[in-house]
Design a protein around this motif. Structure first.
Motif, PDB file in Angstrom:
ATOM      1  N   LEU A   1     -42.355  42.385 133.499  1.00 28.61           N
ATOM      2  CA  LEU A   1     -42.114  41.748 134.790  1.00 28.61           C
ATOM      3  C   LEU A   1     -41.316  42.644 135.736  1.00 28.61           C
ATOM      4  O   LEU A   1     -41.579  42.678 136.945  1.00 28.61           O
ATOM      5  N   LEU A   2     -40.336  43.378 135.203  1.00 34.25           N
ATOM      6  CA  LEU A   2     -39.486  44.214 136.059  1.00 34.25           C
ATOM      7  C   LEU A   2     -40.278  45.299 136.788  1.00 34.25           C
ATOM      8  O   LEU A   2     -39.875  45.745 137.867  1.00 34.25           O
ATOM      9  N   ALA A   3     -41.408  45.711 136.208  1.00 35.25           N
ATOM     10  CA  ALA A   3     -42.240  46.735 136.860  1.00 35.25           C
ATOM     11  C   ALA A   3     -42.805  46.229 138.184  1.00 35.25           C
ATOM     12  O   ALA A   3     -43.058  47.012 139.100  1.00 35.25           O
ATOM     13  N   LEU A   4     -42.983  44.919 138.294  1.00 33.90           N
ATOM     14  CA  LEU A   4     -43.499  44.336 139.543  1.00 33.90           C
ATOM     15  C   LEU A   4     -42.439  44.303 140.634  1.00 33.90           C
ATOM     16  O   LEU A   4     -42.741  43.991 141.794  1.00 33.90           O
ATOM     17  N   TYR A   5     -41.189  44.585 140.275  1.00 36.14           N
ATOM     18  CA  TYR A   5     -40.088  44.620 141.251  1.00 36.14           C
ATOM     19  C   TYR A   5     -39.389  45.983 141.254  1.00 36.14           C
ATOM     20  O   TYR A   5     -38.277  46.100 141.748  1.00 36.14           O
ATOM     21  N   ARG A   6     -40.069  46.992 140.731  1.00 34.66           N
ATOM     22  CA  ARG A   6     -39.490  48.328 140.686  1.00 34.66           C
ATOM     23  C   ARG A   6     -39.305  48.865 142.110  1.00 34.66           C
ATOM     24  O   ARG A   6     -40.240  48.913 142.898  1.00 34.66           O
ATOM     25  N   GLY A   7     -38.080  49.241 142.434  1.00 34.68           N
ATOM     26  CA  GLY A   7     -37.782  49.776 143.765  1.00 34.68           C
ATOM     27  C   GLY A   7     -37.391  48.735 144.793  1.00 34.68           C
ATOM     28  O   GLY A   7     -37.166  49.062 145.959  1.00 34.68           O
ATOM     29  N   PHE A   8     -37.288  47.469 144.367  1.00 38.49           N
ATOM     30  CA  PHE A   8     -36.980  46.415 145.343  1.00 38.49           C
ATOM     31  C   PHE A   8     -35.607  46.599 145.983  1.00 38.49           C
ATOM     32  O   PHE A   8     -35.415  46.268 147.160  1.00 38.49           O
ATOM     33  N   SER A   9     -34.645  47.127 145.229  1.00 35.56           N
ATOM     34  CA  SER A   9     -33.303  47.324 145.791  1.00 35.56           C
ATOM     35  C   SER A   9     -33.340  48.222 147.017  1.00 35.56           C
ATOM     36  O   SER A   9     -32.511  48.091 147.925  1.00 35.56           O
TER      37      SER A   9
END
Length: 344
Positions: A159-167
């Motif tokens: 799941l975290l890969a779908l939010y990679r770079g969100f910061s």
């Protein structure tokens, strides 16, 4: 001070559809520039020979459809993004308005920044899917569709890969807001007249200038974000990124060390060129959709004309105008019935 205005002659659903449709149309038309920009940011081989050669190399390797890769994901993202953005922005603005209904330009921009972050959080997986679809070769695809991309990333990378770079979206929102604020606070000096006298053309130029300055300031954050979205050990050439890294800060370091600091602005040419046609099509399409809705609601005589409907109070909302019409219709019907009865 700046007032936050909206056209109360449109319903909420009509405003939403106008924004969504105009966004889809403008994104689709300018998709080739977006593809070149993202490939340049990631650092794929297509963009090693410069801006104009990028189009030729993409066409030779992937054909015409290569310029519209990821466009469906980008368009699908628009509707939930717009809904969350408008709802969040409206709620924040209402909390910060004074008793007269006004809000400062800075507070309005700050509200826009927060609303943008909230909308990005809700739709970020679609942005990751868009990047993966654009970076891959469509003649030898790893991903087949938007749904397949999302499911495969989730199964293989978590799941975290779908939010990679969100910061970086959050961090980049601040220079973006500062850029917009810097432009809008100096527009009266540029045009040498107050903001309430700006023509539609001036407002269009203002929007392009603000977008150009804001995106240039926040561009390095977006470049690193795109590299992080694209990178995966499970993809050919590790996703196509031109540097290898272990995290956000390491990505910045590796880009500057191996490619130079100016490489953080790779693809800026395509992005800058895209601004004018994108906003031009966005505003034009929105106005056309708005005209159709205003005609349907009974405010103007034709969807092809700005001429107002005679005798219609333009300050009334759609539901209020409908009630007035219904009242007048019933009154006329009643008076006709009375005269009919009197004749008998």
């Amino acid at each position: 001070m700046a007032s936050v205005k909206k056209d109360n002659r449109l319903t909420s659903s009509q405003s939403f559809l106008c924004v969504g449709f105009s966004g889809v149309f403008s994104k689709t038309v300018t998709s080739p520039l977006e593809v070149v920009k993202i490939k340049s940011q990631v650092g794929t081989f297509h963009c090693k020979k410069g801006f104009w050669q990028s189009f030729l190399i993409i066409y030779q390797n992937e054909g015409l459809r290569g310029f519209w890769k990821g466009n469906l994901a980008s368009c699908l993202r628009l509707f939930p993004y717009t809904a969350v953005h408008l709802t969040t922005y409206k709620n924040i603005v209402l909390l910060q308005m004074d008793e007269l209904g006004f809000i400062s330009q800075w507070r309005a921009l700050f509200a826009g920044g927060l609303a943008g972050v909230a909308a990005a959080l809700a739709t970020y997986p679609l942005e990751v899917a868009e990047t993966r679809l654009i970076v891959q070769n469509c003649r030898q695809p790893t991903y087949i569709s938007v749904a397949h991309t999302l499911s495969k990333i989730y199964r293989n990378e978590g799941l975290l890969a779908l939010y990679r770079g969100f910061s970086l979206t959050v961090v980049g929102a601040f220079p973006f807001s500062v850029g917009c604020y810097a432009v809008y606070t100096n527009l009266d000096k540029l045009w040498q007249e107050p903001a309430f006298r700006f023509t539609p053309l001036q407002n269009f130029i203002n929007g392009c200038l603000a977008a150009g300055v804001a995106q240039t300031l926040s561009y390095p954050f977006e470049t690193v974000k795109r590299k992080m979205q694209a990178q995966s050990a499970r993809l050919p050439h590790v996703g196509g990124a031109d540097v290898h890294f272990t995290g956000m800060m390491d990505c910045f370091v590796q880009v500057v060390r191996n490619k130079g600091i100016l490489s953080l602005w790779n693809g800026l040419t395509a992005n800058t060129i895209k601004i004018v046609p994108y906003f031009g099509l966005l505003f034009t399409c929105f106005e056309m959709c708005k005209q159709v809705c205003l005609y349907r609601n009974g405010y103007i005589i034709s969807p092809l004309s700005y001429k107002l409907m005679p005798g219609v109070d333009q300050s009334l909302g759609p539901s209020e105008l409908e009630e007035v019409k219904r009242y007048l219709k019933n009154r006329n019907f009643g008076s006709e019935g009375s005269s009919f009865g009197n004749r008998w």
